[in-house]
Design a protein around this motif. Structure first.
Motif, PDB file in Angstrom:
ATOM      1  N   GLN A 101     -10.658  85.746 -73.007  1.00 12.60           N
ATOM      2  CA  GLN A 101     -11.993  86.231 -72.413  1.00 12.60           C
ATOM      3  C   GLN A 101     -12.598  87.238 -73.286  1.00 12.60           C
ATOM      4  OE1 GLN A 101     -13.336  85.338 -69.461  1.00 12.60           O
ATOM      5  NE2 GLN A 101     -11.743  83.737 -69.436  1.00 12.60           N
ATOM      6  N   ASP A 102     -12.076  88.445 -73.510  1.00 18.73           N
ATOM      7  CA  ASP A 102     -12.842  89.324 -74.579  1.00 18.73           C
ATOM      8  C   ASP A 102     -12.208  89.336 -75.730  1.00 18.73           C
ATOM      9  OD1 ASP A 102     -13.842  90.201 -72.075  1.00 18.73           O
ATOM     10  OD2 ASP A 102     -12.614  91.739 -71.772  1.00 18.73           O
ATOM     11  N   ARG A 120     -25.066  86.319 -78.765  1.00 22.07           N
ATOM     12  CA  ARG A 120     -26.201  86.273 -77.920  1.00 22.07           C
ATOM     13  C   ARG A 120     -25.878  85.145 -76.637  1.00 22.07           C
ATOM     14  NH1 ARG A 120     -30.840  83.334 -80.562  1.00 22.07           N
ATOM     15  NH2 ARG A 120     -32.023  83.965 -78.640  1.00 22.07           N
ATOM     16  N   ALA A 122     -22.674  84.718 -75.556  1.00 21.15           N
ATOM     17  CA  ALA A 122     -21.752  85.251 -74.250  1.00 21.15           C
ATOM     18  C   ALA A 122     -21.622  86.779 -74.565  1.00 21.15           C
ATOM     19  CB  ALA A 122     -20.509  84.686 -74.611  1.00 21.15           C
ATOM     20  N   PRO A 123     -22.660  87.525 -74.137  1.00 24.38           N
ATOM     21  CA  PRO A 123     -22.686  88.955 -74.599  1.00 24.38           C
ATOM     22  C   PRO A 123     -21.619  89.685 -73.789  1.00 24.38           C
ATOM     23  CG  PRO A 123     -24.458  88.357 -72.940  1.00 24.38           C
ATOM     24  CD  PRO A 123     -23.918  86.933 -73.603  1.00 24.38           C
ATOM     25  N   LYS A 124     -21.294  89.223 -72.904  1.00 27.28           N
ATOM     26  CA  LYS A 124     -20.195  90.308 -72.025  1.00 27.28           C
ATOM     27  C   LYS A 124     -18.775  89.849 -72.600  1.00 27.28           C
ATOM     28  CE  LYS A 124     -22.657  90.274 -67.399  1.00 27.28           C
ATOM     29  NZ  LYS A 124     -22.419  89.977 -66.090  1.00 27.28           N
ATOM     30  N   ARG A 125     -18.704  88.577 -73.418  1.00 26.22           N
ATOM     31  CA  ARG A 125     -17.211  88.433 -73.702  1.00 26.22           C
ATOM     32  C   ARG A 125     -17.154  88.771 -75.324  1.00 26.22           C
ATOM     33  NH1 ARG A 125     -15.828  82.259 -72.385  1.00 26.22           N
ATOM     34  NH2 ARG A 125     -13.983  82.773 -73.382  1.00 26.22           N
ATOM     35  N   LYS A 127     -17.164  91.589 -77.432  1.00 25.66           N
ATOM     36  CA  LYS A 127     -17.477  92.937 -77.216  1.00 25.66           C
ATOM     37  C   LYS A 127     -18.036  93.613 -78.446  1.00 25.66           C
ATOM     38  CE  LYS A 127     -15.707  92.826 -73.447  1.00 25.66           C
ATOM     39  NZ  LYS A 127     -16.602  92.979 -72.242  1.00 25.66           N
ATOM     40  N   LYS A 128     -17.735  93.125 -79.878  1.00 21.27           N
ATOM     41  CA  LYS A 128     -18.298  93.645 -81.173  1.00 21.27           C
ATOM     42  C   LYS A 128     -18.186  92.811 -82.076  1.00 21.27           C
ATOM     43  CE  LYS A 128     -16.608  98.407 -80.137  1.00 21.27           C
ATOM     44  NZ  LYS A 128     -15.827  99.618 -80.838  1.00 21.27           N
ATOM     45  N   THR A 222     -26.978  92.679 -78.876  1.00 23.09           N
ATOM     46  CA  THR A 222     -27.148  94.261 -78.346  1.00 23.09           C
ATOM     47  C   THR A 222     -25.631  94.672 -78.829  1.00 23.09           C
ATOM     48  OG1 THR A 222     -26.643  93.547 -76.308  1.00 23.09           O
ATOM     49  CG2 THR A 222     -28.951  93.852 -77.056  1.00 23.09           C
ATOM     50  N   GLN A 223     -24.817  94.012 -78.866  1.00 18.29           N
ATOM     51  CA  GLN A 223     -23.375  94.431 -79.166  1.00 18.29           C
ATOM     52  C   GLN A 223     -23.222  95.583 -80.158  1.00 18.29           C
ATOM     53  OE1 GLN A 223     -24.017  91.315 -78.764  1.00 18.29           O
ATOM     54  NE2 GLN A 223     -22.555  90.224 -77.749  1.00 18.29           N
TER      55      GLN A 223
END
Length: 290
Positions: A101-102, A120, A122-125, A127-128, A222-223
Motif C-alpha cells: 500500500q504505502d 500524481r 496515487a497521492p495517498k499511497r 508518501k514521499k 504535493t508530497q
C-alpha cells in the motif's frame, strides 16, 4: 511474497504486470512494519545503478528495485506503450500485484520523472519522493524525428549508434571522479543495452515518450520531495534542479560538490544519510544545502 528467510538478499523475482514481465529484486527486513522503498532507474540503466545504496537502505527498510519494461532484465515488450505516464501507472499496478500500500519512491534521472507520475496518480499511497538528478522539462521528440523512426534504415542507424557507444567513456562523462570507473562497473552497465530487442524498445520510447511534466502539472505533486543533485552534473544541469524545486510545492534540494549525474555511485553513504533523515522526519521542510 516468497522470501528466503535464511538469506533475505535473494534477487531475481519476475512478475507479470499488465501483460509485461517485470524483473525485480526484493530485500526483506526483519521488522515486518519497516517502510517500503521502491527504486526506479533512469534511461539506459537498470537495477544496477542502485547497487551502492542497497547495503545502506536495506538495513532500515524493505527495498524493491525493479527494471522498467524495455530495460535491464524486464521484458522487451512490443505491446507496452512507452510513455512516462504509463511507466508511472505500471509502478502502481506493480504495487497492487504485491499487495503493497504505502511506499516511498526513489528515482534517478528519467526514473525521477516516472516517480512523479506515480505520485500524481496515487497521492495517498506514494508518501514521499526522493529524486536523484531528476530529468525534467524535456520536450517530446519532433514530429520529423518520430516519422523518420519508421524508416527501415532508422533501426540500423540506432543499432550502429548503440554498438559504437563506449560505455566506459559514457560513465566517465556522468561521473566526476574517474577513478570510480572499474571493469566490473563497465560490464554491469553494458549488459542491459547489449540485447538485440533493446534497440526496438528505444525506438518505441522515442515515439511514445511525451514531454516531461509542465510547471502546472508539477504543482500537483504535493508530497514531500527530496532532490539530490551533483554540482558537476552534465546530463541534467543543476539549474534544472533549481527550477524543479521552484515548481514543486514541497521540495528541498541538496547539492554535492565534486559530483556528477550518478550521485548514488559517487556519494552513496552521504546521500543515504540525507535519505534516512528525510524519510524519518514528519514533514517535508524545505531547505537547501550547497
Amino acid at each position: 511474497m516468497a522470501v528466503n528467510k535464511e538469506h533475505p538478499f535473494v534477487p531475481g523475482y519476475r512478475l507479470n504486470v499488465n501483460n509485461v514481465e517485470i524483473y525485480y529484486e526484493y530485500f526483506d527486513h526483519e521488522n515486518p512494519d519497516a517502510k517500503v522503498i521502491v527504486l526506479v532507474h533512469g534511461f539506459l540503466s537498470s537495477t544496477i545503478s542502485f547497487r551502492k545504496l542497497l547495503p545502506y537502505l536495506t538495513k532500515e527498510y524493505k527495498v524493491i528495485a525493479l527494471d522498467l519494461p524495455g530495460f535491464g532484465q524486464s521484458e522487451k515488450s512490443t505491446s507496452f506503450i512507452y510513455k512516462l505516464s504509463n511507466y508511472g501507472q505500471l509502478i502502481i499496478d506493480f504495487l497492487d500485484k504485491l499487495n503493497i500500500q504505502d511506499v516511498i519512491l526513489i528515482g534517478h534521472s528519467m526514473g525521477g520523472q516516472i516517480c512523479m507520475h506515480a505520485a500524481r496518480k496515487a497521492p495517498k499511497r506514494i508518501k514521499k519522493l526522493i529524486l536523484l538528478g531528476c530529468c525534467s522539462y524535456v520536450k517530446r521528440a519532433s514530429r520529423s524525428l518520430i516519422a523518420c523512426s519508421y524508416l527501415p534504415l532508422f533501426t540500423w542507424g540506432m543499432k550502429s549508434w548503440i554498438q559504437k557507444k563506449d560505455v566506459k567513456q559514457n560513465l566517465l562523462a556522468v561521473l566526476h571522479d574517474s577513478k570510480l570507473v572499474t571493469q566490473e562497473m563497465i560490464d554491469g552497465y553494458s549488459k542491459p543495452i547489449s540485447e538485440a530487442a533493446f534497440i526496438n524498445c528505444l525506438i518505441r520510447l522515442l515515439r511514445h515518450r511525451e514531454g516531461d511534466m509542465s510547471s502546472e502539472e508539477l504543482k500537483e505533486v504535493t508530497q514531500p520531495v527530496l532532490m539530490i543533485w551533483g554540482k558537476e552534473d552534465k546530463v541534467i544541469p543543476l539549474k534544472i534542479g533549481y527550477k524543479l524545486k521552484h515548481d514543486l510545492p514541497n521540495a528541498e534540494l541538496i547539492v554535492y560538490e565534486k559530483c556528477g549525474h550518478l550521485v548514488m555511485e559517487e556519494k552513496p553513504e552521504e546521500i543515504t544519510k540525507e535519505i534516512l533523515r528525510f524519510i524519518e522526519q514528519p514533514n517535508g521542510v524545505s531547505h537547501e544545502i550547497l
